[in-house]
Every structure is written in C-alpha cells, then in structure tokens.
Design a protein around this motif. Structure first.
Motif, PDB file in Angstrom:
ATOM      1  N   LEU A   1      89.163 102.582 -43.725  1.00  0.00           N
ATOM      2  CA  LEU A   1      88.222 103.738 -44.197  1.00  0.00           C
ATOM      3  C   LEU A   1      87.154 102.795 -44.808  1.00  0.00           C
ATOM      4  N   PRO A   2      85.977 103.433 -45.032  1.00  0.00           N
ATOM      5  CA  PRO A   2      84.798 102.891 -45.538  1.00  0.00           C
ATOM      6  C   PRO A   2      84.778 102.284 -46.912  1.00  0.00           C
ATOM      7  N   LEU A   3      84.277 101.287 -47.129  1.00  0.00           N
ATOM      8  CA  LEU A   3      84.076 100.757 -48.397  1.00  0.00           C
ATOM      9  C   LEU A   3      83.713 101.866 -49.688  1.00  0.00           C
ATOM     10  N   HIS A   4      84.308 101.993 -50.705  1.00  0.00           N
ATOM     11  CA  HIS A   4      84.103 102.684 -51.575  1.00  0.00           C
ATOM     12  C   HIS A   4      84.270 104.297 -51.008  1.00  0.00           C
ATOM     13  N   TYR A   5      85.258 104.604 -50.182  1.00  0.00           N
ATOM     14  CA  TYR A   5      85.522 105.589 -49.704  1.00  0.00           C
ATOM     15  C   TYR A   5      85.342 106.957 -50.547  1.00  0.00           C
ATOM     16  N   ASP A   6      84.876 107.904 -50.331  1.00  0.00           N
ATOM     17  CA  ASP A   6      84.590 109.116 -51.094  1.00  0.00           C
ATOM     18  C   ASP A   6      85.068 110.125 -50.155  1.00  0.00           C
ATOM     19  N   ALA A   7      86.362 110.789 -50.485  1.00  0.00           N
ATOM     20  CA  ALA A   7      86.824 111.836 -49.543  1.00  0.00           C
ATOM     21  C   ALA A   7      86.150 113.171 -49.771  1.00  0.00           C
ATOM     22  N   SER A   8      85.242 113.256 -50.645  1.00  0.00           N
ATOM     23  CA  SER A   8      84.251 114.396 -50.468  1.00  0.00           C
ATOM     24  C   SER A   8      83.080 114.356 -49.477  1.00  0.00           C
ATOM     25  N   LYS A   9      82.950 113.101 -48.792  1.00  0.00           N
ATOM     26  CA  LYS A   9      81.681 112.819 -48.182  1.00  0.00           C
ATOM     27  C   LYS A   9      82.153 112.771 -46.682  1.00  0.00           C
ATOM     28  N   LYS A  10      81.277 113.001 -46.029  1.00  0.00           N
ATOM     29  CA  LYS A  10      81.526 113.340 -44.571  1.00  0.00           C
ATOM     30  C   LYS A  10      81.000 111.676 -43.705  1.00  0.00           C
ATOM     31  N   TYR A  11      81.951 111.220 -42.841  1.00  0.00           N
ATOM     32  CA  TYR A  11      81.891 109.923 -42.270  1.00  0.00           C
ATOM     33  C   TYR A  11      81.850 110.042 -40.600  1.00  0.00           C
ATOM     34  N   PRO A  12      81.156 109.344 -40.061  1.00  0.00           N
ATOM     35  CA  PRO A  12      81.288 108.870 -38.696  1.00  0.00           C
ATOM     36  C   PRO A  12      82.853 108.429 -38.432  1.00  0.00           C
ATOM     37  N   LEU A  13      83.044 108.539 -37.093  1.00  0.00           N
ATOM     38  CA  LEU A  13      84.375 108.161 -36.690  1.00  0.00           C
ATOM     39  C   LEU A  13      84.480 107.313 -35.413  1.00  0.00           C
ATOM     40  N   ILE A  14      84.784 106.193 -35.200  1.00  0.00           N
ATOM     41  CA  ILE A  14      85.207 105.523 -33.932  1.00  0.00           C
ATOM     42  C   ILE A  14      86.453 105.075 -33.724  1.00  0.00           C
TER      43      ILE A  14
END
Length: 259
Positions: A44-57
């Motif tokens: 998961l990204p640094l400082h992961y925020d479950a309310s935000k959208k993130y890219p996926l690889i």
C-alpha cells in the motif's frame, strides 16, 4: 583485521535484515474462489488513506518464481517499488501475485528440441487456472480498494511478460499502459490490445525466449496503431529485466498514461 572482518559481517547482516524488513512491507494475502487459490503480496502507498483513490499496478513474475510460498515472486521488481523516491513520487497500490507451480499465466505451448526452445502462443481459448484467478483477483482488488480505474497498469517478465499480453487481451478496457520484458504473444491479438500503451524489452542474446517474439509484437502493435516502445539490449541474455527495471523513465512513462 579481525575487527574489520567483524565489521563487514555486521554490515552485511544488517543490510540483509533491512532488505527482509523492507520486503515484509508487502502484506501477504491469498485470493480464493472455489478450487482456485492465488497467493499475492500487496504494497500500500505511504500514508495510505482508505478514502482516497490510488493507481494500481500488477507485476507478473517469471516461471522460476512459481510456487505457493508467497515470497519468491518478489525476487525481481520487489525492491523497485520500495525505493523511497518512487513511493513518494508515485503513491500506488502494487500487487505481486504468485502463479502455482503447475500452471502458467498465459495459454502457450513450449516446444523443446535438442537445439532450442520455442513458444506457440494462443490467440484465444479458455484461461489457465492461474489466469482465471488473476482476473478474479483484479475484480476483487477493484472492489476492496478505492482504485483509480483510469490508472491501472500491468507488467511482467518472461512468463509474466507473456501473461501481461494475455491479461490485457482478456481485459482490453482496463489497462492504461503495460510493459513486457522478454515476453511474447500471438501477433494477431495486436488489434485487441492497441488501446493500451506498451513498452517492450528484450535482450538480443536471450537464449531462452527469442527476442524475435518482442520484435514481432512491436511491429504488430505499431501496425495496429498502438503506442509502443521497444528496447533491445545488445549484450543481455534472458535477464534483461535487470536493465529494464533500471530504466529511469519506466515508471514515469507508465504512470503518465491514463484511460
């Protein structure tokens, strides 16, 4: 001298421990549906925020990393996404699935004679059990996490490079960009995957997967109207992933694409 040797041993041990600790940041998970099981590691990204959208690889490993230990698939590429500069510049969810030992990512027949090995790629057919699980995992990830559906990417090496082509063919509206390292596919699928941007890599001395597979796929993709880059490494054998994953423009190029 004894103190110096002791210092080196401590340094090496500390470095190995740090690397192990780093790889442990990839959480161990398992996808299960019916009789299908697919271990995977997720970062998961640094400082992961479950309310935000993130890219996926999604990163697909080669045949040598198959199994069920949920560790081997991080051998190539795992360290790349742990680099501080990359984690800060490209906050993304990274997934490394592990193909079972008795399966293969793509539909391909391996023909071996006394002189060489060749691959006969399929342009269709039912998915392998690993590919079936992989597409199921992709759906599950999009359900369980807030994924930016305009920024989904896939890449892989050798067997994983072949699987990359097939996954994009089976999910042609999903991936913004993809990279294949020492892979290959049936060239007739190029029109089906032309809406994904491609970067292909191969070593010209590769004696496991003939570089012609990447060269012909590059030509087919260009003819189909796809965006494609081809890197051929003059002195590389099958381990062209070392140079490919060291390309400083690979991730900026990848994440610059959106559907």
């Amino acid at each position: 001298m004894k103190n110096f040797i002791l210092f080196l041993l401590i340094t090496i041990s500390a470095s190995s421990f740090a690397q192990t600790q780093d790889l442990s940041l990839y959480q161990k998970q398992v996808y299960i549906k019916g009789t299908d099981t697919l271990p995977y590691r997720i970062l998961l990204p640094l400082h992961y925020d479950a309310s935000k959208k993130y890219p996926l690889i999604i990163f697909l490993h080669g045949s040598g990393e198959r199994g069920n230990n949920n560790e081997s698939q991080l051998a190539h590429g795992g360290d790349l996404f742990l680099q501080d500069s990359i984690r800060k510049s490209f906050p993304t969810i990274v997934v490394f699935p592990q193909c079972p030992l008795n399966s293969f990512w793509s539909n391909v027949k391996i023909v071996t004679d006394s002189n060489n090995k060749s691959f006969v790629f399929s342009a269709g057919g039912e998915p392998t059990s690993a590919m079936r699980s992989l597409t199921g995992l992709l759906s599950q990830l999009k359900h369980n996490y807030k994924i930016d559906t305009h920024s989904i990417y896939v890449g892989g090496l050798s067997m994983g490079g072949m699987g990359t082509f097939e996954l994009v063919r089976r999910e042609p509206k999903v991936f913004a960009a993809a990279f294949s390292i020492c892979g290959g596919a049936d060239t007739t699928i190029a029109p089906q995957i032309k809406h994904t941007a491609w970067w292909l890599f191969h070593g010209l001395k590769d004696n496991v997967v003939d570089p012609q597979y990447s060269i012909k796929m590059s030509e087919a993709l260009k003819n189909a109207g796809a965006e494609v880059i081809l890197n051929l490494y003059t002195n590389d054998n099958h381990n062209s992933w070392d140079d490919a994953l060291a390309e400083k423009d690979l991730l900026p190029w990848l994440f610059s694409h959106h559907r």
